[in-house]
Design a protein around this motif. Sequence first.
Motif, short mmCIF file in Angstrom:
data_model
loop_
_atom_site.label_atom_id
_atom_site.label_comp_id
_atom_site.label_asym_id
_atom_site.label_seq_id
_atom_site.Cartn_x
_atom_site.Cartn_y
_atom_site.Cartn_z
N LEU A 45 0.73 -1.06 -0.22
CA LEU A 45 -0.15 -0.04 -0.05
C LEU A 45 0.65 1.21 -0.10
O LEU A 45 0.73 2.05 -0.66
CB LEU A 45 -1.07 -0.13 1.31
CG LEU A 45 -2.10 1.18 1.26
CD1 LEU A 45 -2.96 0.72 0.29
CD2 LEU A 45 -2.50 1.21 2.65
N ALA A 46 2.08 1.33 0.84
CA ALA A 46 2.97 2.21 0.84
C ALA A 46 3.59 2.71 -0.42
O ALA A 46 3.76 3.83 -0.84
CB ALA A 46 3.89 2.03 1.86
N LEU A 47 3.83 1.66 -1.27
CA LEU A 47 4.65 1.79 -2.47
C LEU A 47 3.44 2.37 -3.35
O LEU A 47 3.97 3.30 -4.66
CB LEU A 47 5.16 0.46 -3.01
CG LEU A 47 6.46 -0.30 -2.18
CD1 LEU A 47 6.58 -1.48 -2.65
CD2 LEU A 47 7.44 0.71 -2.38
N GLY A 48 2.33 1.85 -3.39
CA GLY A 48 1.19 2.61 -4.25
C GLY A 48 1.03 4.13 -3.98
O GLY A 48 1.03 4.79 -4.92
N ILE A 49 0.96 4.43 -2.94
CA ILE A 49 0.90 5.91 -2.27
C ILE A 49 2.09 6.43 -2.78
O ILE A 49 1.91 7.67 -3.41
CB ILE A 49 0.71 5.93 -0.76
CG1 ILE A 49 -0.78 5.41 -0.49
CG2 ILE A 49 0.84 7.60 -0.62
CD1 ILE A 49 -0.93 5.16 1.22
N GLY A 50 3.42 6.03 -2.83
CA GLY A 50 4.50 6.53 -3.03
C GLY A 50 4.61 7.08 -4.85
O GLY A 50 4.93 7.95 -5.01
N SER A 51 4.17 6.04 -5.21
CA SER A 51 3.94 6.28 -6.94
C SER A 51 3.12 7.11 -7.14
O SER A 51 3.18 8.05 -7.99
CB SER A 51 3.74 5.00 -7.52
OG SER A 51 4.58 3.72 -6.97
N PHE A 115 -0.16 -6.77 -5.38
CA PHE A 115 -0.68 -5.60 -6.40
C PHE A 115 -1.90 -5.07 -6.06
O PHE A 115 -2.04 -3.87 -6.45
CB PHE A 115 -0.41 -6.44 -7.82
CG PHE A 115 -1.00 -5.41 -8.85
CD1 PHE A 115 -0.16 -4.48 -9.33
CD2 PHE A 115 -2.25 -5.61 -9.45
CE1 PHE A 115 -0.39 -3.71 -10.23
CE2 PHE A 115 -2.72 -4.72 -10.43
CZ PHE A 115 -1.73 -3.63 -10.86
N GLY A 116 -2.69 -5.80 -5.56
CA GLY A 116 -4.10 -5.38 -5.12
C GLY A 116 -3.90 -4.11 -4.00
O GLY A 116 -4.53 -3.05 -4.15
N TYR A 117 -3.04 -4.46 -3.09
CA TYR A 117 -2.68 -3.17 -2.28
C TYR A 117 -2.20 -2.12 -2.87
O TYR A 117 -2.28 -1.06 -2.51
CB TYR A 117 -2.09 -4.01 -1.13
CG TYR A 117 -2.94 -4.65 -0.07
CD1 TYR A 117 -3.87 -4.24 0.76
CD2 TYR A 117 -3.03 -6.01 0.01
CE1 TYR A 117 -4.57 -4.67 1.66
CE2 TYR A 117 -3.69 -6.65 0.98
CZ TYR A 117 -4.41 -5.95 1.98
OH TYR A 117 -5.36 -6.34 2.60
N PHE A 118 -1.18 -2.43 -3.74
CA PHE A 118 -0.41 -1.27 -4.46
C PHE A 118 -1.22 -0.37 -5.29
O PHE A 118 -1.39 0.58 -5.20
CB PHE A 118 0.60 -1.97 -5.26
CG PHE A 118 1.38 -0.93 -6.34
CD1 PHE A 118 2.55 -0.36 -5.99
CD2 PHE A 118 0.92 -0.75 -7.59
CE1 PHE A 118 3.27 0.72 -6.75
CE2 PHE A 118 1.48 0.26 -8.61
CZ PHE A 118 2.57 0.90 -7.83
N ARG A 119 -2.35 -1.00 -5.88
CA ARG A 119 -3.16 -0.45 -6.79
C ARG A 119 -4.25 0.38 -5.80
O ARG A 119 -4.41 1.62 -6.28
CB ARG A 119 -3.94 -1.40 -7.81
CG ARG A 119 -5.00 -0.81 -8.55
CD ARG A 119 -5.67 -1.91 -9.44
NE ARG A 119 -6.34 -2.80 -8.50
CZ ARG A 119 -6.83 -4.08 -8.90
NH1 ARG A 119 -6.65 -4.58 -10.04
NH2 ARG A 119 -7.20 -4.68 -8.02
N ARG A 120 -4.62 -0.12 -4.83
CA ARG A 120 -5.47 0.64 -3.89
C ARG A 120 -4.59 1.83 -3.29
O ARG A 120 -5.36 3.06 -3.25
CB ARG A 120 -5.97 -0.22 -2.66
CG ARG A 120 -6.98 0.40 -1.85
CD ARG A 120 -8.07 0.77 -2.59
NE ARG A 120 -9.18 1.34 -1.50
CZ ARG A 120 -9.93 0.80 -0.72
NH1 ARG A 120 -9.92 -0.72 -0.81
NH2 ARG A 120 -10.95 1.13 0.00
N LEU A 123 -4.48 4.45 -6.03
CA LEU A 123 -5.99 5.25 -6.15
C LEU A 123 -5.90 6.16 -5.10
O LEU A 123 -6.55 7.25 -5.14
CB LEU A 123 -6.66 4.11 -6.12
CG LEU A 123 -8.35 4.40 -6.31
CD1 LEU A 123 -8.56 5.17 -7.92
CD2 LEU A 123 -9.41 3.48 -6.12
N ILE A 124 -5.94 5.69 -3.64
CA ILE A 124 -5.97 6.57 -2.74
C ILE A 124 -5.24 7.88 -2.89
O ILE A 124 -5.70 8.90 -2.52
CB ILE A 124 -5.34 5.91 -1.40
CG1 ILE A 124 -6.52 5.03 -0.81
CG2 ILE A 124 -5.34 6.80 -0.48
CD1 ILE A 124 -5.87 3.94 0.24
N GLN A 125 -4.05 7.82 -3.35
CA GLN A 125 -3.11 9.08 -3.45
C GLN A 125 -3.80 9.80 -4.55
O GLN A 125 -3.76 11.24 -4.44
CB GLN A 125 -1.57 8.79 -3.57
CG GLN A 125 -0.80 9.84 -3.78
CD GLN A 125 -0.48 10.65 -2.59
OE1 GLN A 125 -1.60 10.99 -1.72
NE2 GLN A 125 0.55 10.92 -2.58
#
Length: 210
Positions: A45-51, A115-120, A123-125
């Motif tokens: 999830l953190a990596l998704g937000i950072g991206s 990947f689901g957590y990364f994508r989420r 999306l949050i960010q």
Amino acid sequence: MTEIYLTGILLAFGAFGLGMLSPGPNILAVIGTSMSTDRKAGMALALGIGSGSLLWGMMTLFGLTSLIALYASLMTGIKIAGSLYLLWLGIKSFRSALSAVPITVRGVTGQRSAFGYFRRGLLIQMTNPKAALTWIAVMSLAMGANTPFWVGAAVVTGTTAISMFGHLGYALAFSTTPMVAAYGKARRWIDGGLGCFFCFASYKLITSRT
């Protein structure tokens, strides 16, 4: 020549980095997911937000440089808007410091894969309505009407690294209840310090000549 822009770059890094010391919805989601699921989920999830931070930074950089190139006078309005937003963050931090209400965390549920957590997280960010104002304020601290493009690129690169490592740090360190409790004890002092810094950054931005 580089030294001329160094102060603004460091101030932008400081505003962005210290802002992560006061958990907002993104950070609380990382903490909650690490606690309710596991560290792997929190880190994804953190990596998704950072991206998402990287994408917001790039969009803000190219948007601001394009506007400044066409309408240099808009920089004054951008500076005022950024300064007011930083001042609002300062006031918000002071109000939080005066509040005794503890922080509450909620995890992201319903995801089955990393990947689901990364994508989420992405999306949050990207759907965060305050992200645009945050990036305009941060970028305005380093950029002016005649600032070279590489300065903005340096800000985007540095703040993306801060976002990545910062959110990953929360996922690792705050995956246990005792860590959340320890932060809760120091939260009001941290928020008070953040209030002072954001007010200082607001003053520096509105009084800068570039």
